[in-house]
Design a protein around this motif. Sequence first.
Motif, PDB file in Angstrom:
ATOM      1  N   GLU A  93       0.880  -1.162  -0.015  1.00 56.60           N
ATOM      2  CA  GLU A  93       0.170  -0.187   0.087  1.00 56.60           C
ATOM      3  C   GLU A  93       0.915   1.188  -0.044  1.00 56.60           C
ATOM      4  O   GLU A  93       1.820   1.634   0.813  1.00 56.60           O
ATOM      5  CB  GLU A  93      -0.736   0.022   1.530  1.00 56.60           C
ATOM      6  CG  GLU A  93      -1.529   1.355   1.558  1.00 56.60           C
ATOM      7  CD  GLU A  93      -2.862   1.518   0.355  1.00 56.60           C
ATOM      8  OE1 GLU A  93      -3.611   0.379   0.059  1.00 56.60           O
ATOM      9  OE2 GLU A  93      -2.925   2.303  -0.325  1.00 56.60           O
ATOM     10  N   THR A  94       0.559   2.116  -0.800  1.00 58.97           N
ATOM     11  CA  THR A  94       1.375   3.427  -0.901  1.00 58.97           C
ATOM     12  C   THR A  94       0.516   4.421  -0.243  1.00 58.97           C
ATOM     13  O   THR A  94       1.285   5.614  -0.061  1.00 58.97           O
ATOM     14  CB  THR A  94       1.494   3.643  -2.437  1.00 58.97           C
ATOM     15  OG1 THR A  94       0.298   3.941  -3.074  1.00 58.97           O
ATOM     16  CG2 THR A  94       2.244   3.086  -3.191  1.00 58.97           C
ATOM     17  N   THR A 140       6.848   5.173  -2.295  1.00 57.26           N
ATOM     18  CA  THR A 140       6.717   4.701  -3.645  1.00 57.26           C
ATOM     19  C   THR A 140       6.157   3.300  -3.620  1.00 57.26           C
ATOM     20  O   THR A 140       6.471   2.648  -2.942  1.00 57.26           O
ATOM     21  CB  THR A 140       7.897   5.025  -4.471  1.00 57.26           C
ATOM     22  OG1 THR A 140       9.025   3.943  -4.039  1.00 57.26           O
ATOM     23  CG2 THR A 140       8.499   6.338  -4.504  1.00 57.26           C
ATOM     24  N   ARG A 141       5.561   2.926  -5.053  1.00 61.64           N
ATOM     25  CA  ARG A 141       5.113   1.563  -4.964  1.00 61.64           C
ATOM     26  C   ARG A 141       6.508   0.583  -5.006  1.00 61.64           C
ATOM     27  O   ARG A 141       6.399  -0.392  -4.067  1.00 61.64           O
ATOM     28  CB  ARG A 141       4.830   1.499  -6.408  1.00 61.64           C
ATOM     29  CG  ARG A 141       4.580   0.221  -7.086  1.00 61.64           C
ATOM     30  CD  ARG A 141       3.360  -0.855  -6.513  1.00 61.64           C
ATOM     31  NE  ARG A 141       2.324   0.058  -6.490  1.00 61.64           N
ATOM     32  CZ  ARG A 141       0.998  -0.550  -5.744  1.00 61.64           C
ATOM     33  NH1 ARG A 141       0.978  -1.542  -5.350  1.00 61.64           N
ATOM     34  NH2 ARG A 141      -0.131   0.347  -5.863  1.00 61.64           N
ATOM     35  N   GLU A 142       7.590   0.845  -5.756  1.00 62.74           N
ATOM     36  CA  GLU A 142       8.867   0.053  -5.257  1.00 62.74           C
ATOM     37  C   GLU A 142       9.294  -0.164  -3.909  1.00 62.74           C
ATOM     38  O   GLU A 142       9.479  -1.136  -3.318  1.00 62.74           O
ATOM     39  CB  GLU A 142      10.025   0.539  -6.242  1.00 62.74           C
ATOM     40  CG  GLU A 142       9.805   0.638  -7.725  1.00 62.74           C
ATOM     41  CD  GLU A 142       8.925   1.756  -8.137  1.00 62.74           C
ATOM     42  OE1 GLU A 142       8.753   2.827  -7.297  1.00 62.74           O
ATOM     43  OE2 GLU A 142       8.185   1.351  -9.106  1.00 62.74           O
ATOM     44  N   PHE A 202       9.494  -3.015   1.355  1.00 69.79           N
ATOM     45  CA  PHE A 202       9.151  -2.832   2.950  1.00 69.79           C
ATOM     46  C   PHE A 202       8.203  -4.108   3.101  1.00 69.79           C
ATOM     47  O   PHE A 202       8.451  -5.124   4.034  1.00 69.79           O
ATOM     48  CB  PHE A 202       8.271  -1.845   3.207  1.00 69.79           C
ATOM     49  CG  PHE A 202       8.899  -0.430   3.301  1.00 69.79           C
ATOM     50  CD1 PHE A 202      10.241  -0.482   3.094  1.00 69.79           C
ATOM     51  CD2 PHE A 202       8.139   0.744   3.383  1.00 69.79           C
ATOM     52  CE1 PHE A 202      11.027   0.825   3.034  1.00 69.79           C
ATOM     53  CE2 PHE A 202       8.887   1.849   3.179  1.00 69.79           C
ATOM     54  CZ  PHE A 202      10.193   1.989   3.175  1.00 69.79           C
ATOM     55  N   VAL A 203       7.108  -4.702   2.361  1.00 70.06           N
ATOM     56  CA  VAL A 203       6.298  -5.792   2.494  1.00 70.06           C
ATOM     57  C   VAL A 203       7.314  -7.105   2.641  1.00 70.06           C
ATOM     58  O   VAL A 203       7.215  -8.051   3.331  1.00 70.06           O
ATOM     59  CB  VAL A 203       5.382  -5.886   1.519  1.00 70.06           C
ATOM     60  CG1 VAL A 203       4.333  -7.215   1.863  1.00 70.06           C
ATOM     61  CG2 VAL A 203       4.518  -4.495   1.800  1.00 70.06           C
ATOM     62  N   GLY A 204       8.245  -7.131   1.430  1.00 72.49           N
ATOM     63  CA  GLY A 204       8.984  -8.292   1.561  1.00 72.49           C
ATOM     64  C   GLY A 204      10.084  -8.240   2.402  1.00 72.49           C
ATOM     65  O   GLY A 204      10.559  -9.520   3.052  1.00 72.49           O
ATOM     66  N   TYR A 208       9.176  -4.177   8.317  1.00 77.14           N
ATOM     67  CA  TYR A 208       8.075  -2.949   8.176  1.00 77.14           C
ATOM     68  C   TYR A 208       7.040  -3.069   8.682  1.00 77.14           C
ATOM     69  O   TYR A 208       6.403  -4.324   8.272  1.00 77.14           O
ATOM     70  CB  TYR A 208       8.450  -2.318   6.641  1.00 77.14           C
ATOM     71  CG  TYR A 208       9.667  -1.796   6.596  1.00 77.14           C
ATOM     72  CD1 TYR A 208       9.887  -0.234   6.808  1.00 77.14           C
ATOM     73  CD2 TYR A 208      11.074  -2.652   6.321  1.00 77.14           C
ATOM     74  CE1 TYR A 208      11.125   0.272   6.486  1.00 77.14           C
ATOM     75  CE2 TYR A 208      12.009  -2.070   5.910  1.00 77.14           C
ATOM     76  CZ  TYR A 208      12.454  -0.558   6.213  1.00 77.14           C
ATOM     77  OH  TYR A 208      13.681  -0.075   5.913  1.00 77.14           O
ATOM     78  N   ALA A 209       6.256  -1.932   9.280  1.00 79.84           N
ATOM     79  CA  ALA A 209       4.885  -2.333   9.335  1.00 79.84           C
ATOM     80  C   ALA A 209       4.098  -1.005   9.066  1.00 79.84           C
ATOM     81  O   ALA A 209       4.776  -0.077   8.755  1.00 79.84           O
ATOM     82  CB  ALA A 209       4.723  -2.596  10.948  1.00 79.84           C
ATOM     83  N   TRP A 210       2.734  -1.241   8.852  1.00 78.59           N
ATOM     84  CA  TRP A 210       1.991   0.013   8.744  1.00 78.59           C
ATOM     85  C   TRP A 210       1.906   0.704  10.166  1.00 78.59           C
ATOM     86  O   TRP A 210       1.503   0.127  10.976  1.00 78.59           O
ATOM     87  CB  TRP A 210       0.475  -0.563   8.171  1.00 78.59           C
ATOM     88  CG  TRP A 210       0.372  -0.867   6.982  1.00 78.59           C
ATOM     89  CD1 TRP A 210       1.472  -0.645   5.794  1.00 78.59           C
ATOM     90  CD2 TRP A 210      -0.585  -1.570   6.112  1.00 78.59           C
ATOM     91  NE1 TRP A 210       0.889  -1.446   4.693  1.00 78.59           N
ATOM     92  CE2 TRP A 210      -0.111  -1.987   4.789  1.00 78.59           C
ATOM     93  CE3 TRP A 210      -1.621  -2.184   6.679  1.00 78.59           C
ATOM     94  CZ2 TRP A 210      -1.053  -2.790   4.124  1.00 78.59           C
ATOM     95  CZ3 TRP A 210      -2.630  -3.007   5.927  1.00 78.59           C
ATOM     96  CH2 TRP A 210      -2.351  -3.237   4.609  1.00 78.59           C
ATOM     97  N   ASN A 211       1.755   1.985  10.022  1.00 83.88           N
ATOM     98  CA  ASN A 211       1.643   3.078  11.072  1.00 83.88           C
ATOM     99  C   ASN A 211       0.007   3.160  11.084  1.00 83.88           C
ATOM    100  O   ASN A 211      -0.477   3.534  10.405  1.00 83.88           O
ATOM    101  CB  ASN A 211       2.472   4.338  10.645  1.00 83.88           C
ATOM    102  CG  ASN A 211       2.078   5.189  11.854  1.00 83.88           C
ATOM    103  OD1 ASN A 211       1.721   5.128  13.049  1.00 83.88           O
ATOM    104  ND2 ASN A 211       2.676   6.450  11.533  1.00 83.88           N
TER     105      ASN A 211
END
Lengths: 364, 364
Positions: free
Chosen positions: A157-158, A188-190, A195-197, A201-204
């Motif tokens: 998610e961007t 950015t999308r990249e 991050f997901v890979g 990293y986590a969503w705030n």
Amino acid sequence: MTWSRDGVPLYAVVMAGGTGTRFWPLSRRSRPKQLLPFAEGRSLLAATVDRLAPLVTPERTLVVTSEDVVEAVRAELPRLPAGNILAEPSGRNTAACVGWVAWRMARSKPDAVMVVLPADHVIPDGPALRSALAGAAATAAARGGLVTLALRPTRAETGFGYLELGEVVGAAAGRPVHVVKRFVEKPTRELAEEFVGAGNYAWNSGMFAWTVEAIQGAIREFLPELAGGLDELMAAADTLGEKEALRRHYPTLPKISVDFGVMEKATSVWAVGVDFAWSDVGSWAGLSEVLQSGTHGVTLGDVVTLDCAGSVLVSDGPLVAVVGVRDLVVVATRDAVLVVPKDQAQRVKELVEKLHEAGRDDLL
Amino acid sequence: MTWSRDGVPLYAVVMAGGTGTRFWPLSRRSRPKQLLPFAEGRSLLAATVDRLAPLVTPERTLVVTSEDVVEAVRAELPRLPAGNILAEPSGRNTAACVGWVAWRMARSKPDAVMVVLPADHVIPDGPALRSALAGAAATAAARGGLVTLALRPTRAETGFGYLELGEVVGAAAGRPVHVVKRFVEKPTRELAEEFVGAGNYAWNSGMFAWTVEAIQGAIREFLPELAGGLDELMAAADTLGEKEALRRHYPTLPKISVDFGVMEKATSVWAVGVDFAWSDVGSWAGLSEVLQSGTHGVTLGDVVTLDCAGSVLVSDGPLVAVVGVRDLVVVATRDAVLVVPKDQAQRVKELVEKLHEAGRDDLL
């Protein structure tokens, strides 16, 4: 059961100040997103307060909203004491909002722990949320810093900010407590895919826990102008009455988010890792994740379909009859109708801007 | 100038009895298609009567409609003498409609020529239509048979009936007068393409000219049951009053079209070939041919668009705001909204059926 830890009282602060044009024409100035009936017929706000109730009773739940909609908010929350609804004369973003509550609580409950959360998110698993918040509150009470809930990302998610998580320093209600290494603005999308890979990293989430003392200290340190404004506001409240003091001082407070103004700068920030289902229902397209879905997509209100798929069809009055469309948003109210493909749902903002420029504010 | 040929008076019969569910939700039982504002803001009916006026004055124009909408029709046509609006107690298709007018005229104007045309077609070139009708009327007066306007087909339309044209037997107002060899019901796609390629096929326009005597004779010959019913109706009108006689007898008249019941069977049928622009505005998609078109498509009423193309966007009240769609029909009224791709616009009938079955007749 009201949570407390070694006698420390737990309060909840529900931030319900958003105006939200992204759900036009259902959302209006007089009916922002948090008041829309997206939670099984109830408003997102009422669902949020009810979801908290087994952990934090309505008596200890404070709702901060804007003056314009305070009556509508009161009507949505009949079980909440009237004094627990705090009306901002104007929106000054989240740092001012949580600061104001902290400064007020410093007088009456200086030893309290606050969990802070937005009014307009959807979290179907109430027990999981409450357990995570209890853990975050316990961490905040024990460590004295600022605690955030870190959501495991399920897609690149961007539209969200991310947290880079560091070492695990403990556990809270069975969940890992991480050091937060840094906050990352909407990527950015990249970068989001990276991050997901990466896994760390986590969503705030925008959901926090802290002691009154910790957040006051952090605001004094990183947003001294806000702290000074809140000091003046509280001093004036003693002489003018709170309402007049608010009207005079609140609109002058710095307008900045608590993430950007405080969390990103603070050194003692912990993250409790959570992985329950969550949606911020960011646009009409996001309703697909939240409402009961059929083959035609999701519907709300008086809707009739023939051969539709993947669509978001909403009525707040007129019958909405839709034939042979795919991935389309249709929203009808008595005075305005919106039609937009799901993948362009963000453009509602552009449309609202165009209507404003055309002098159609009566419809906004 | 009122047309007459050797003293033969010319009358116009405008058939405005249609109910028309194909324009739901704008069309309703109380507001059929011919009353919709598709002619530069005026109704199709008013535009039809005005278009005729230089050839046939309102005093000689008869409008046949249904009892349900007679008041609305009267309001649309303030220049028409009230007695020129004839209300059918129930729709019995076009043979009964033109028969009724012919039987009435046989009493007052037995020597008249009638031009007959639907109320709900769009023909931008009024002079061309009037000249063609004058030619058809002259042909009908001179030859004594049944005359139809044969439209040069511009596409392989499968929604219309066709005429196979035979030899040219004369001219009417500069247009060829053909023998009609046969009527063809709505053809398949292959057949329609063949017809358009062949050159000697035309669209059956539903616009006719004949003397009172000729149409009475043809109805007596090919629809004796209708002729008998009309005889009874007129006889009863002498004793009961026309309204009561109508209520009693009209609903029992055979329900058949003048094309199928009379024209296809008659031997003396002539066709005047015409090639003016014409549309029967058969569905929402057909509005594209009729209304002023922009890059977004056609709009009517309060409509705002962002990046739309080829669409038909209509409001009868609420603001219609449409973003990023192509070839879509959106129609909004105060109590119902329709969304359907242009190429499925015919399915509105199916939708209306579904609403009827669901007991939603209040919206029909």
